[in-house]
Design a protein around this motif. Sequence first.
Motif, PDB file in Angstrom:
ATOM      1  N   LEU A  38     -28.705 -23.818  83.412  1.00  0.00           N
ATOM      2  CA  LEU A  38     -29.745 -25.208  82.189  1.00  0.00           C
ATOM      3  C   LEU A  38     -30.657 -23.835  82.153  1.00  0.00           C
ATOM      4  O   LEU A  38     -31.440 -23.586  81.997  1.00  0.00           O
ATOM      5  CB  LEU A  38     -30.276 -26.586  82.837  1.00  0.00           C
ATOM      6  N   THR A  39     -30.934 -24.383  80.314  1.00  0.00           N
ATOM      7  CA  THR A  39     -31.845 -23.581  79.688  1.00  0.00           C
ATOM      8  C   THR A  39     -32.735 -25.030  78.604  1.00  0.00           C
ATOM      9  O   THR A  39     -32.626 -25.318  78.357  1.00  0.00           O
ATOM     10  CB  THR A  39     -31.459 -22.595  78.645  1.00  0.00           C
ATOM     11  N   ASN A  58     -26.077 -15.836  77.402  1.00  0.00           N
ATOM     12  CA  ASN A  58     -24.715 -16.032  78.333  1.00  0.00           C
ATOM     13  C   ASN A  58     -24.994 -17.904  78.174  1.00  0.00           C
ATOM     14  O   ASN A  58     -25.298 -18.341  78.900  1.00  0.00           O
ATOM     15  CB  ASN A  58     -24.574 -15.323  79.757  1.00  0.00           C
ATOM     16  N   SER A  59     -23.190 -17.907  78.831  1.00  0.00           N
ATOM     17  CA  SER A  59     -22.841 -19.480  78.954  1.00  0.00           C
ATOM     18  C   SER A  59     -22.654 -19.965  80.469  1.00  0.00           C
ATOM     19  O   SER A  59     -22.382 -20.868  81.059  1.00  0.00           O
ATOM     20  CB  SER A  59     -21.449 -20.170  78.298  1.00  0.00           C
ATOM     21  N   GLY A  60     -22.982 -18.922  81.229  1.00  0.00           N
ATOM     22  CA  GLY A  60     -23.200 -18.857  83.456  1.00  0.00           C
ATOM     23  C   GLY A  60     -23.964 -20.442  83.494  1.00  0.00           C
ATOM     24  O   GLY A  60     -25.379 -20.367  82.257  1.00  0.00           O
ATOM     25  N   ASN A  61     -24.099 -19.341  84.802  1.00  0.00           N
ATOM     26  CA  ASN A  61     -25.471 -20.727  85.527  1.00  0.00           C
ATOM     27  C   ASN A  61     -27.040 -19.559  85.756  1.00  0.00           C
ATOM     28  O   ASN A  61     -26.635 -18.508  85.446  1.00  0.00           O
ATOM     29  CB  ASN A  61     -24.897 -20.550  87.053  1.00  0.00           C
ATOM     30  N   GLU A  72     -32.320 -22.006  92.084  1.00  0.00           N
ATOM     31  CA  GLU A  72     -31.722 -23.910  92.044  1.00  0.00           C
ATOM     32  C   GLU A  72     -31.323 -23.524  90.761  1.00  0.00           C
ATOM     33  O   GLU A  72     -32.174 -22.676  89.975  1.00  0.00           O
ATOM     34  CB  GLU A  72     -32.878 -25.070  92.308  1.00  0.00           C
ATOM     35  N   THR A  73     -29.734 -24.464  90.464  1.00  0.00           N
ATOM     36  CA  THR A  73     -29.824 -24.409  88.670  1.00  0.00           C
ATOM     37  C   THR A  73     -30.527 -24.982  88.011  1.00  0.00           C
ATOM     38  O   THR A  73     -30.227 -25.367  86.323  1.00  0.00           O
ATOM     39  CB  THR A  73     -28.063 -25.004  87.847  1.00  0.00           C
ATOM     40  N   TYR A  74     -32.005 -25.585  88.235  1.00  0.00           N
ATOM     41  CA  TYR A  74     -32.504 -27.362  87.165  1.00  0.00           C
ATOM     42  C   TYR A  74     -34.114 -26.235  87.794  1.00  0.00           C
ATOM     43  O   TYR A  74     -34.282 -25.221  89.353  1.00  0.00           O
ATOM     44  CB  TYR A  74     -32.685 -28.141  87.869  1.00  0.00           C
ATOM     45  N   PRO A  75     -35.015 -25.707  86.722  1.00  0.00           N
ATOM     46  CA  PRO A  75     -36.145 -25.493  86.672  1.00  0.00           C
ATOM     47  C   PRO A  75     -37.360 -26.657  88.081  1.00  0.00           C
ATOM     48  O   PRO A  75     -36.694 -27.819  88.153  1.00  0.00           O
ATOM     49  CB  PRO A  75     -36.684 -25.192  85.883  1.00  0.00           C
ATOM     50  N   PRO A  76     -38.446 -26.249  88.444  1.00  0.00           N
ATOM     51  CA  PRO A  76     -39.059 -26.964  89.442  1.00  0.00           C
ATOM     52  C   PRO A  76     -39.154 -27.122  88.370  1.00  0.00           C
ATOM     53  O   PRO A  76     -40.123 -27.333  87.406  1.00  0.00           O
ATOM     54  CB  PRO A  76     -40.095 -25.957  90.509  1.00  0.00           C
ATOM     55  N   GLU A  77     -40.073 -28.976  89.087  1.00  0.00           N
ATOM     56  CA  GLU A  77     -40.933 -29.830  88.262  1.00  0.00           C
ATOM     57  C   GLU A  77     -42.191 -29.056  87.851  1.00  0.00           C
ATOM     58  O   GLU A  77     -42.885 -29.798  86.548  1.00  0.00           O
ATOM     59  CB  GLU A  77     -41.343 -31.089  88.724  1.00  0.00           C
TER      60      GLU A  77
END
Length: 109
Positions: A38-39, A58-61, A72-77
């Motif tokens: 996720l970007t 790239n389109s990878g994780n 994690e695949t999402y950033p910290p809050e």
Amino acid sequence: FKDMLKKHVQEKIPRYEINYILIDTEEAARKFRVPGLLTIRFNGRDIEKEKRNTRDFNSGNRFYIHPDGRKETYPPETMVIRAIDEYIDDSATFHMEVKGARKGETPIC
């Protein structure tokens, strides 16, 4: 994650519109200059400072390091909040001279 992002954006910059772009191929990742999924970007600027000048698309994780050290695949809050604050600060102080602009005109970038 989307709810957390929306909450912080609406609190700090209520008129900001969140757009989601589907990146499902390597070609799309290169086209949109995505260093992984996720970007998240504010006005085209990646929320992770270290990824702002990358040429590896790239389109990878994509993995983000959280304060407790986990990946994690999402950033910290906290990273999201810092990026929003940085966007607000930059928007308030950023000025650009545009060739051909008349005195008093304000370019929106």
